[in-house]
Design a protein around this motif. Structure first.
Motif, PDB file in Angstrom:
ATOM      1  N   ASN A   1      82.092 101.490  51.159  1.00  0.00           N
ATOM      2  CA  ASN A   1      83.297 102.533  50.554  1.00  0.00           C
ATOM      3  C   ASN A   1      83.264 103.739  51.434  1.00  0.00           C
ATOM      4  OD1 ASN A   1      85.192 101.770  48.317  1.00  0.00           O
ATOM      5  ND2 ASN A   1      83.309 100.884  47.544  1.00  0.00           N
ATOM      6  N   ALA A   2      82.437 104.035  52.000  1.00  0.00           N
ATOM      7  CA  ALA A   2      82.122 105.254  53.028  1.00  0.00           C
ATOM      8  C   ALA A   2      82.806 104.889  54.363  1.00  0.00           C
ATOM      9  CB  ALA A   2      80.645 105.704  52.942  1.00  0.00           C
ATOM     10  N   LEU A   3      82.422 103.737  54.656  1.00  0.00           N
ATOM     11  CA  LEU A   3      83.129 103.418  56.141  1.00  0.00           C
ATOM     12  C   LEU A   3      84.355 102.879  56.232  1.00  0.00           C
ATOM     13  CD1 LEU A   3      80.345 100.629  57.008  1.00  0.00           C
ATOM     14  CD2 LEU A   3      80.829 102.972  58.466  1.00  0.00           C
ATOM     15  N   LYS A   4      84.841 102.599  54.955  1.00  0.00           N
ATOM     16  CA  LYS A   4      86.448 102.395  54.694  1.00  0.00           C
ATOM     17  C   LYS A   4      87.052 103.786  54.689  1.00  0.00           C
ATOM     18  CE  LYS A   4      89.661 100.196  51.352  1.00  0.00           C
ATOM     19  NZ  LYS A   4      89.780  99.672  50.027  1.00  0.00           N
ATOM     20  N   ALA A   5      86.490 104.738  53.816  1.00  0.00           N
ATOM     21  CA  ALA A   5      87.247 106.016  53.917  1.00  0.00           C
ATOM     22  C   ALA A   5      87.119 106.755  55.337  1.00  0.00           C
ATOM     23  CB  ALA A   5      86.446 106.888  53.063  1.00  0.00           C
ATOM     24  N   LEU A   6      86.141 106.348  56.032  1.00  0.00           N
ATOM     25  CA  LEU A   6      86.301 106.806  57.539  1.00  0.00           C
ATOM     26  C   LEU A   6      87.086 106.013  58.378  1.00  0.00           C
ATOM     27  CD1 LEU A   6      82.399 107.691  58.162  1.00  0.00           C
ATOM     28  CD2 LEU A   6      84.265 109.115  57.711  1.00  0.00           C
ATOM     29  N   GLY A   7      87.780 105.209  57.763  1.00  0.00           N
ATOM     30  CA  GLY A   7      88.897 104.367  58.758  1.00  0.00           C
ATOM     31  C   GLY A   7      88.416 103.078  59.411  1.00  0.00           C
ATOM     32  N   TYR A   8      87.270 102.652  58.908  1.00  0.00           N
ATOM     33  CA  TYR A   8      86.730 101.305  59.212  1.00  0.00           C
ATOM     34  C   TYR A   8      87.201 100.322  58.669  1.00  0.00           C
ATOM     35  CZ  TYR A   8      82.895 103.800  61.807  1.00  0.00           C
ATOM     36  OH  TYR A   8      82.397 104.910  62.552  1.00  0.00           O
ATOM     37  N   ARG A   9      87.320  98.974  59.199  1.00  0.00           N
ATOM     38  CA  ARG A   9      87.701  97.813  58.403  1.00  0.00           C
ATOM     39  C   ARG A   9      86.380  97.252  57.913  1.00  0.00           C
ATOM     40  NH1 ARG A   9      89.685  92.164  60.995  1.00  0.00           N
ATOM     41  NH2 ARG A   9      89.710  90.848  58.893  1.00  0.00           N
ATOM     42  N   VAL A  10      86.157  96.893  56.872  1.00  0.00           N
ATOM     43  CA  VAL A  10      84.838  96.493  56.226  1.00  0.00           C
ATOM     44  C   VAL A  10      84.932  94.992  55.319  1.00  0.00           C
ATOM     45  CG1 VAL A  10      82.867  96.826  54.296  1.00  0.00           C
ATOM     46  CG2 VAL A  10      84.240  99.045  55.829  1.00  0.00           C
ATOM     47  N   THR A  11      84.154  94.193  55.723  1.00  0.00           N
ATOM     48  CA  THR A  11      84.098  92.689  55.056  1.00  0.00           C
ATOM     49  C   THR A  11      82.746  92.613  54.508  1.00  0.00           C
ATOM     50  OG1 THR A  11      85.648  91.979  56.436  1.00  0.00           O
ATOM     51  CG2 THR A  11      84.405  90.663  55.360  1.00  0.00           C
ATOM     52  N   ILE A  12      82.822  92.106  53.340  1.00  0.00           N
ATOM     53  CA  ILE A  12      81.235  91.952  52.546  1.00  0.00           C
ATOM     54  C   ILE A  12      81.000  90.558  52.912  1.00  0.00           C
ATOM     55  CG2 ILE A  12      79.681  91.740  50.391  1.00  0.00           C
ATOM     56  CD1 ILE A  12      80.561  94.776  51.246  1.00  0.00           C
TER      57      ILE A  12
ATOM     58  N   THR B   1      89.056  97.791  46.322  1.00  0.00           N
ATOM     59  CA  THR B   1      88.334  96.523  46.877  1.00  0.00           C
ATOM     60  C   THR B   1      88.179  96.497  48.270  1.00  0.00           C
ATOM     61  OG1 THR B   1      90.244  95.403  47.306  1.00  0.00           O
ATOM     62  CG2 THR B   1      89.682  95.206  45.068  1.00  0.00           C
ATOM     63  N   LEU B   2      86.934  95.714  48.719  1.00  0.00           N
ATOM     64  CA  LEU B   2      86.756  95.331  50.032  1.00  0.00           C
ATOM     65  C   LEU B   2      86.994  94.015  50.483  1.00  0.00           C
ATOM     66  CD1 LEU B   2      83.305  97.358  50.318  1.00  0.00           C
ATOM     67  CD2 LEU B   2      85.614  98.068  51.242  1.00  0.00           C
ATOM     68  N   ASP B   3      87.038  93.666  51.534  1.00  0.00           N
ATOM     69  CA  ASP B   3      87.234  91.896  51.833  1.00  0.00           C
ATOM     70  C   ASP B   3      86.007  91.371  51.564  1.00  0.00           C
ATOM     71  OD1 ASP B   3      89.898  92.187  52.582  1.00  0.00           O
ATOM     72  OD2 ASP B   3      89.521  92.655  54.541  1.00  0.00           O
ATOM     73  N   ILE B   4      86.048  90.180  51.072  1.00  0.00           N
ATOM     74  CA  ILE B   4      84.870  89.294  51.002  1.00  0.00           C
ATOM     75  C   ILE B   4      84.916  88.117  51.356  1.00  0.00           C
ATOM     76  CG2 ILE B   4      83.295  88.106  49.300  1.00  0.00           C
ATOM     77  CD1 ILE B   4      83.501  90.328  47.347  1.00  0.00           C
ATOM     78  N   ILE B   5      83.927  87.627  52.371  1.00  0.00           N
ATOM     79  CA  ILE B   5      83.936  86.256  52.726  1.00  0.00           C
ATOM     80  C   ILE B   5      82.808  85.609  51.950  1.00  0.00           C
ATOM     81  CG2 ILE B   5      83.229  84.773  54.840  1.00  0.00           C
ATOM     82  CD1 ILE B   5      84.409  86.818  56.600  1.00  0.00           C
ATOM     83  N   GLU B   6      82.874  84.439  51.536  1.00  0.00           N
ATOM     84  CA  GLU B   6      81.874  83.488  50.930  1.00  0.00           C
ATOM     85  C   GLU B   6      80.920  82.884  51.729  1.00  0.00           C
ATOM     86  OE1 GLU B   6      81.041  79.836  47.797  1.00  0.00           O
ATOM     87  OE2 GLU B   6      83.266  80.459  48.161  1.00  0.00           O
ATOM     88  N   LEU B   7      79.616  82.999  51.732  1.00  0.00           N
ATOM     89  CA  LEU B   7      78.706  82.182  52.538  1.00  0.00           C
ATOM     90  C   LEU B   7      78.318  81.006  52.016  1.00  0.00           C
ATOM     91  CD1 LEU B   7      76.413  85.403  53.228  1.00  0.00           C
ATOM     92  CD2 LEU B   7      77.896  84.324  54.918  1.00  0.00           C
TER      93      LEU B   7
END
Length: 328
Positions: free
Chosen positions: A97-108, A128-134
């Motif tokens: 969430n911190a990175l998202k607030a700074l303008g990054y695209r974030v994927t869990i 929310t943040l994007d999620i990819i299933e492993l």
């Protein structure tokens, strides 16, 4: 993605005290007897360069404003940790969430067992943040997953040893319980992209950076309790390895380092939010990895202690530019 430090200037060594103290705050060890007690400061010293690790990681992230950052996490064990442990996902949600607030695209990037946990955490944050299933059976250890990542941060995510076995800190195999991700990490390493490993046991992604030394320092480092008999330390390294007392705390330190560098104090984690997200994880049976039970502890450390660490990190970031005007 844009380049440039965006306000972060390289600092003289004498001005790095704030970031040094952030690192000190999160490298306090709480290990029980029999769990490599006393090794953490030695591991940190081996991993550190000339500058504090939180500062180095924040500096490199800020040179890639707008980058696509992947965050690896998740540690499920059937019966004991069916929805995973709370060390890792909490750090991922805070830093993400911190990175998202700074303008990054974030994927869990995590296993399906952790999806319910992240849904609960998204509810706390109201976003929310994007999620990819492993996939646990990915033959290439996810070398082809998320091909557009610019950087990768691993928080409490196991890596394989030289015999392709993942281990828990107690020396038992974790193969089959979660995904091998060494291929993904090595793909970014080979491409010269930013990789960060945050861990507390030597079995996590990143510790391959100090592989030989970690094997000597850690219980089960060279000889595990499974038939592979090759020890728990992963061979998979990262550009930066951040050994910490609890993996979540390393993510919190990077968050505070980013806030101190950018003066964006609104991204800081707070002790109140720490208690809130620990409780949220407990509600959905995301467990304390130290005991294997759903309780408001992380790695057997009480929630109020984690909140105290967060308060220290927050205060350090807030005081980064403070100058004394004391007249006596």
């Amino acid at each position: 993605m844009t380049s440039g430090t965006d306000g972060l200037q390289p600092l003289p060594q004498a001005d790095l005290a704030t970031w040094d103290n952030m690192d000190r705050a999160v490298t306090v060890g709480f290990r029980a007897v029999g769990h490599s007690r006393g090794s953490l400061p030695l591991l940190y010293d081996l991993a550190r360069g000339d500058e504090p690790l939180s500062y180095l990681i924040a500096q490199e992230l800020l040179q890639q404003r707008g980058a696509h950052v992947g965050i690896l996490t998740g540690a499920a064990v059937p019966e004991y940790l069916p929805n995973g442990e709370n060390d890792g996902p909490l750090g991922a949600i805070v830093l993400g969430n911190a990175l998202k607030a700074l303008g990054y695209r974030v994927t869990i990037l995590t296993e399906s067992e952790l999806f319910r946990v992240f849904d609960e955490l998204f509810g706390v944050y109201g976003s929310t943040l994007d999620i990819i299933e492993l996939d646990k059976n990915d033959a290439a250890d996810h070398a082809g997953t998320a091909p557009d990542l610019d950087a990768l941060i691993s928080i409490e995510k196991l890596g394989s040893n030289a015999k392709h076995v993942m281990h828990g800190a107690t020396g038992v195999s974790r193969n089959g319980t979660r995904a091998h991700v060494d291929g993904l990490v090595n793909r970014l390493n080979d491409a010269g992209k930013l990789t960060v490993g945050i861990g507390d046991g030597g079995n996590e992604i990143g510790f391959g950076k100090i592989y030989t030394e970690a094997r000597e320092l850690l219980d089960y480092g060279k000889q595990c309790r499974c038939e592979c008999n090759d020890g728990i330390v992963t061979i998979t390294g990262t550009k930066y390895l951040f050994p910490v007392g609890v993996s979540n705390w390393g993510a919190y330190a990077v968050t505070s380092a980013l806030a101190a560098a950018t003066k964006e104090l609104g991204i800081l984690h707070t002790p109140e939010r720490e208690l809130e997200i620990i409780a949220a994880a407990t509600r959905v049976d995301c467990r304390d990895g130290g005991a294997g039970t759903a309780r408001d502890y992380v790695d057997s450390v009480p929630a109020r202690t984690s909140a105290a660490i967060v308060e220290i990190l927050k205060a350090l970031a807030e005081k980064v530019d403070e100058r004394s005007d004391r007249p006596f």
